[in-house]
Structure formats: structure tokens, C-alpha cells
Design a protein around this motif. Structure first.
Motif, PDB file in Angstrom:
ATOM      1  N   ASP A 314     -11.002-121.082 -75.031  1.00  0.00           N
ATOM      2  CA  ASP A 314     -10.565-119.819 -75.620  1.00  0.00           C
ATOM      3  C   ASP A 314     -11.662-118.763 -75.777  1.00  0.00           C
ATOM      4  O   ASP A 314     -11.414-117.579 -75.496  1.00  0.00           O
ATOM      5  N   PRO A 315     -12.868-119.109 -76.227  1.00  0.00           N
ATOM      6  CA  PRO A 315     -13.874-118.060 -76.464  1.00  0.00           C
ATOM      7  C   PRO A 315     -14.294-117.268 -75.235  1.00  0.00           C
ATOM      8  O   PRO A 315     -14.854-116.175 -75.374  1.00  0.00           O
ATOM      9  N   VAL A 316     -14.057-117.784 -74.038  1.00  0.00           N
ATOM     10  CA  VAL A 316     -14.466-117.044 -72.840  1.00  0.00           C
ATOM     11  C   VAL A 316     -13.284-116.519 -72.039  1.00  0.00           C
ATOM     12  O   VAL A 316     -13.455-116.023 -70.925  1.00  0.00           O
ATOM     13  N   SER A 317     -12.099-116.570 -72.603  1.00  0.00           N
ATOM     14  CA  SER A 317     -10.924-116.028 -71.929  1.00  0.00           C
ATOM     15  C   SER A 317     -11.040-114.511 -71.788  1.00  0.00           C
ATOM     16  O   SER A 317     -11.583-113.817 -72.650  1.00  0.00           O
ATOM     17  N   TRP A 318     -10.478-114.010 -70.704  1.00  0.00           N
ATOM     18  CA  TRP A 318     -10.443-112.568 -70.465  1.00  0.00           C
ATOM     19  C   TRP A 318      -9.401-111.859 -71.319  1.00  0.00           C
ATOM     20  O   TRP A 318      -9.397-110.635 -71.433  1.00  0.00           O
ATOM     21  N   VAL A 319      -8.506-112.621 -71.943  1.00  0.00           N
ATOM     22  CA  VAL A 319      -7.314-112.058 -72.582  1.00  0.00           C
ATOM     23  C   VAL A 319      -7.613-111.106 -73.738  1.00  0.00           C
ATOM     24  O   VAL A 319      -7.082-109.980 -73.773  1.00  0.00           O
ATOM     25  N   ALA A 329      -5.430-118.285 -75.181  1.00  0.00           N
ATOM     26  CA  ALA A 329      -4.609-118.496 -73.986  1.00  0.00           C
ATOM     27  C   ALA A 329      -4.935-119.773 -73.238  1.00  0.00           C
ATOM     28  O   ALA A 329      -4.221-120.122 -72.293  1.00  0.00           O
ATOM     29  N   CYS A 330      -5.997-120.482 -73.638  1.00  0.00           N
ATOM     30  CA  CYS A 330      -6.514-121.584 -72.825  1.00  0.00           C
ATOM     31  C   CYS A 330      -6.129-122.954 -73.380  1.00  0.00           C
ATOM     32  O   CYS A 330      -5.481-123.058 -74.418  1.00  0.00           O
ATOM     33  N   ALA A 334     -11.750-123.120 -79.755  1.00  0.00           N
ATOM     34  CA  ALA A 334     -13.156-122.748 -79.922  1.00  0.00           C
ATOM     35  C   ALA A 334     -14.052-123.942 -80.189  1.00  0.00           C
ATOM     36  O   ALA A 334     -15.256-123.898 -79.902  1.00  0.00           O
ATOM     37  N   ASP A 335     -13.503-125.018 -80.732  1.00  0.00           N
ATOM     38  CA  ASP A 335     -14.270-126.235 -81.015  1.00  0.00           C
ATOM     39  C   ASP A 335     -14.181-127.255 -79.885  1.00  0.00           C
ATOM     40  O   ASP A 335     -14.535-128.419 -80.079  1.00  0.00           O
ATOM     41  N   PHE A 336     -13.697-126.833 -78.741  1.00  0.00           N
ATOM     42  CA  PHE A 336     -13.505-127.694 -77.573  1.00  0.00           C
ATOM     43  C   PHE A 336     -12.470-128.799 -77.823  1.00  0.00           C
ATOM     44  O   PHE A 336     -12.479-129.825 -77.145  1.00  0.00           O
TER      45      PHE A 336
END
Length: 353
Positions: A314-319, A329-330, A334-336
């Protein structure tokens, strides 16, 4: 296993053992990874896009290049024109290589993205006052150099990206204005000329996951190219979806079949499912169903070869940057931690085992 998979690039896919199942891949996972399960279900791969901005995160990288989880990787930005050819005839492959080379080392397939797009173009190209002959030479030179650099390193290339508007008309781009509609044909011809003959050449677009004006326009283009022997091997359905507005399993399956009947393969190339924030268990449950149904549609359609998520963390999503107020969106938070969507895909794929 689907017949189209037999055409896969031999150095990019491990041979299956005598019992017909993919060889187990070592990974510190409680459950078999998504790629392992996808192969058992008949797909060629389950993959992820990777952006260069997060390559300094060792936890992220260890997951991204865990081939039991992701059997294929796509550079989400590193192979686009502005990074590859920032100045005319000056090529820089460092960003693309930063994802492709570790993918090779990890034994992952690679989908390469993208030769021709209307976005993320360098200023020298976008603001140039080109004649048709000049821009044709620029186009050929770019494809020639990039295709040769990644020769035989890509299972597929997204040759042209997003050439149509949502209503099925041609998108107004520098390529269309200067070269006309034949720019797509030229791009595919140049790609076939310079890329490995075993590399699959794709047209890639969003909003074609339903039978609509746009998907019908793309299907008509593919039909024309196949009839005239223009080299095209596949259509990528990006599959950027939204909780509450996503196509159904039946919608996606029907659209995939539009292209299959034209004798080309398909793939879901950029799957993610954004939701309106704040998040909730109810939204995550709907998101999980969309992810699973999308993947299932590919499994259930002949010659849909694989699914790629447009990043998994989530933290690197383009959304959030592109759709303010939306996010998460993923498949991993954030905590994997794996979200319900991850387990929904896993459970669905297990049902085919």
C-alpha cells in the motif's frame, strides 16, 4: 496447462518435473506463494510491478523478488521513455536494469513496459516540432535501442499503451497528431524487427475489462492487425478497479474472450483495487472478492496467461496521488501484513489444485 504457455520463453520458465506440476520453490512462507498456486491453476505466472522508489527497502525487495510469491516482475516506471532516453539518442537503462537484473537472478519472468505512451515523455520529444519522417526515425531509434538492450530478457513488451479514449475514439497524442493512426502499426513492426522473436508483443490499456466501446475498438484494431499480419501477440487489460464500481467476473471473462477469438493471448497487467478512505472490514471484503474474481476470470479463459498486480504494498501504490481520497489498493498493508484480498486470491487458486 494452457496451450499458449507452451510458447513461453524457454530460458525464463523452469521446466516442470515429470508429474506435470511446477517444481516447489523454497520460500519462508506459511502458505504456498501466489505464483506457485497460479501455475498449479494453469497460469504462466502471477506477478507484480515494482517501482524504483522503494528499492532501498530490504523487506519490500525480499518479497518482490520472492519467486514463489511473484513469478514475474514489471518495471512500473523504469523503462518509460523519459527515463530511458532523457535526451535525444542518450540512453540510460539504470532504472529498468535495477528491476530486470534482480528478476533474472531470482528466476522471475519479466514483462517490459512500455515502448510508446503519451505520458512520461521527455521535454525534447514532447515539445519538438517534428515532421512525420523525423518522428518516425525517433520512434524507430528508441525502440531499436531499448529492445536490443533488453533483448531476450522480456517475456513480453507492452509496445503501445493507452491509445484509445474511453469512448473508443483515438486518443489525441503527439504520435497521432504527427504520424496518424499508423503509429501503432509502426511501433509493432519496429518492436518485431528489433526485439527477440520469442518476445510477446502486447497492446495495453485500461477500461477494456468490460465489453464496451473502448474494448470493441481495441478488438477491431487487433482483428485488423491479425488479418494483415501486423505483428501483435497479446492484449493487456490493465484492470485498475474501484470498490463499488468494478466489473464482475462475467464482465471480465466476456472481454477477455473478445481478444481470444482474434487468436491473441491476454493478461491482466496492472491489477489493483482502490477503495474510498477511510478503510473498513466491509470495504476490504468487497475488495477481496474483486481481486479473486478478476484472477479467476483469467484462469477460466483460454490463453489468458497471467495476472500482474500494480505493486503489492500500500505505501508505494500510485493510487493516493492520482485519486485523492482513495487508497489501500494493494495486497499487503503498510506493515507488510497480507490483507483479505491476498487470501481470497490464494483460496480461489487452491480450488483448482
Amino acid at each position: 496447462m494452457k496451450l499458449s504457455i507452451l510458447f513461453a520463453l524457454l530460458p525464463l520458465v523452469s521446466a516442470a518435473p515429470a508429474n506435470g506440476r511446477p517444481k516447489p520453490r523454497p520460500a519462508p512462507l506459511k502458505y504456498p506463494g501466489l505464483d506457485v498456486l497460479a501455475k498449479r491453476a494453469g497460469l504462466l505466472y502471477f506477478g507484480t510491478a515494482i517501482d524504483n522508489v522503494v528499492l532501498n527497502n530490504t523487506k519490500y525487495v525480499s518479497i518482490a523478488h520472492n519467486r514463489s510469491e511473484f513469478g514475474q516482475v514489471t518495471p512500473s516506471n523504469g523503462q518509460k521513455w523519459m527515463y530511458i532516453e532523457p535526451e535525444r539518442n542518450v540512453f540510460n537503462y539504470s532504472m529498468g536494469d535495477a528491476i530486470v537484473k534482480p528478476g533474472i537472478k531470482a528466476g522471475q519472468m519479466r514483462r517490459c513496459h512500455t515502448f510508446v505512451w503519451h505520458n512520461q515523455l521527455p521535454a525534447w520529444l514532447e515539445k519538438g516540432n517534428w515532421t512525420k519522417a523525423e518522428l518516425t526515425k525517433v520512434l524507430e531509434n528508441h525502440i531499436k535501442n531499448e529492445a536490443r538492450h533488453y533483448y531476450d530478457q522480456c517475456y513480453a513488451w507492452d509496445v503501445v499503451n493507452e491509445a484509445f479514449e474511453d469512448n473508443g475514439t483515438w486518443r489525441d497524442t503527439i504520435w497521432l497528431r504527427v504520424l496518424g493512426k499508423e503509429y501503432i502499426e509502426l511501433a509493432f513492426k519496429f518492436a518485431r524487427k528489433y526485439a527477440s522473436p520469442r518476445t510477446r508483443l502486447y497492446y495495453n490499456d485500461y477500461g477494456i475489462e468490460r465489453v464496451n466501446n473502448k474494448s470493441l475498438a481495441v478488438a477491431a484494431l487487433v482483428k485488423d492487425y491479425v488479418k494483415r499480419d501486423i505483428p501483435i501477440d497479446g492484449v493487456g487489460l490493465q484492470a485498475h478497479f474501484t470498490v463499488g464500481r468494478a466489473p464482475t467476473y462475467e464482465n471480465i471473462k466476456a472481454s477477455l474472450n473478445l481478444f481470444i477469438k482474434e487468436k491473441v493471448e491476454t493478461a491482466l497487467t496492472e491489477l489493483d483495487v482502490r477503495l474510498a478512505l477511510p478503510d473498513s472490514p466491509e470495504k476490504q471484503a468487497i475488495q477481496a472478492e474483486i481481486y479473486a474474481n478478476s484472477t479467476k476470470a483469467c484462469v477460466d479463459v483460454s490463453d489468458c496467461v497471467g495476472v500482474t498486480v500494480w505493486d503489492f504494498w500500500d505505501p508505494v501504490s500510485w493510487v493516493p496521488e492520482t485519486f485523492p481520497g482513495n487508497g489501500n489498493a494493494c495486497l499487503l498493508d503498510a506493515d507488510f501484513k497480507r490483507k483479505p484480498a491476498y487470501y481470497a486470491i490464494s483460496d480461489m487458486l487452491r480450488s483448482y489444485d
